[in-house]
Design an enzyme around this catalytic site. Structure first.
Site, short mmCIF file in Angstrom:
data_model
loop_
_atom_site.label_atom_id
_atom_site.label_comp_id
_atom_site.label_asym_id
_atom_site.label_seq_id
_atom_site.Cartn_x
_atom_site.Cartn_y
_atom_site.Cartn_z
N ASP A 34 5.08 -9.40 3.77
CA ASP A 34 5.22 -8.16 3.53
C ASP A 34 6.64 -7.86 3.70
O ASP A 34 7.28 -8.54 4.41
CB ASP A 34 4.50 -7.15 4.47
CG ASP A 34 2.85 -6.90 3.86
OD1 ASP A 34 2.64 -7.21 2.52
OD2 ASP A 34 1.96 -6.57 4.70
N LYS A 56 6.08 -3.92 0.12
CA LYS A 56 6.15 -2.52 -0.55
C LYS A 56 7.20 -1.79 -0.49
O LYS A 56 7.93 -1.91 0.81
CB LYS A 56 4.64 -2.00 0.26
CG LYS A 56 4.45 -0.46 -0.42
CD LYS A 56 3.39 0.11 0.74
CE LYS A 56 3.01 1.47 0.16
NZ LYS A 56 1.96 2.10 0.96
N MET A 170 4.47 5.58 9.40
CA MET A 170 4.67 6.19 8.15
C MET A 170 4.84 7.82 7.86
O MET A 170 4.46 8.23 6.67
CB MET A 170 3.71 5.54 7.08
CG MET A 170 3.47 4.07 7.36
SD MET A 170 1.98 3.26 6.55
CE MET A 170 0.66 4.03 7.25
#
Length: 249
Positions: A34, A56, A170
């Site tokens: 990631d 991402k 997040m």
């Protein structure tokens, strides 16, 4: 047929890798990793290991989750040791559970390797204990970014009034709205808040504010960052003054 290991890489500091994660990275034939993986960790891979970026950025997968699943299936059929390397712990606000379910449905052998989660390690590196006798006996870990396809939130905001420490992952892009919501449900507007950018790395930066200021004039914060709400944030000043945090401001 190979085996897939869904491995937690920890919060960023390579020394927070588990021994098992390190052993698997060194033996992997392919690593699918990631965006938040510290690049130093990939240096442990053997020279002929294939490194596949499936990260991402800006809220969108460079490769859609369905494609990642298909890559896992492909490599499981062609490589012996397949490592799916995910930041933090793969089962905490990641898609490790979804990937494990996909592998199970396709009869692919897999193993979960837990990692050190950012939700407690990053505050610790910033000198903020999420529990402390007489100050915090409870904590909750919340996502600040739910699936936009949901018809309504799964978060019980009302219940958060009674939790001593909140750790929000997040949540940078919605920090102002989150602060407003917490004040609406009854949290003290003067309750301290810390944002910890790039936690556990040499680029770590801590931004301090309170819920009222955050709800009206939020400070500049760059992701990745963890948000901590609660009286434990006030402990940072004392702990840092005694060099609790080394190398990191």
């Amino acid at each position: 047929m190979g085996k897939v290991y869904i491995v937690g890489a920890g919060p960023g500091d390579p020394e927070l890798l588990t021994l098992k994660a390190l052993r698997l990275i060194k033996s992997a034939d392919v690593i699918l990793y990631d965006r938040l993986i510290n690049q130093e960790i990939l240096l442990f891979a053997k020279p002929d290991c294939e490194l596949v970026y499936v990260g991402k950025e800006d809220g969108k997968h460079t490769i859609e989750q369905e494609k990642i699943n298909e890559l896992l299936l492909k490599y499981a059929h062609t490589r012996e040791v397949v490592v799916r390397l995910k930041g933090g712990d793969p089962f905490i606000f990641g898609r490790g559970g979804e990937e494990a379910l996909f592998l199970a449905e396709h009869s692919i052998e897999f193993e979960i390797v837990p990692g050190v989660s950012s939700f407690y390690s990053v505050p610790a590196y910033a000198g903020i204990p999420i529990t402390f006798r007489g100050i915090s006996s409870s904590f909750a870990v919340i996502t600040g970014h739910e699936d936009p396809r949901k018809e309504k939130s799964n978060i019980d905001w009302e219940s958060l009034k009674g939790i001593n420490t909140l750790i929000i992952l997040m949540g940078v892009s919605r920090r102002k709205e989150i602060a407003k919501r917490l004040i609406e449900v009854g949290r003290d507007p003067k309750e301290p808040v810390a944002f910890i950018e790039n936690g556990t790395t040499e680029r770590q930066r801590v931004i301090l504010t309170d819920l009222y200021e955050l709800s009206t004039n939020p400070p500049e914060v760059s992701p990745p960052a963890i948000m901590v709400v609660g009286e434990v944030v006030r402990l940072r000043e004392k702990l840092v003054s005694f060099n609790f945090v080394l190398k990191i401001n």
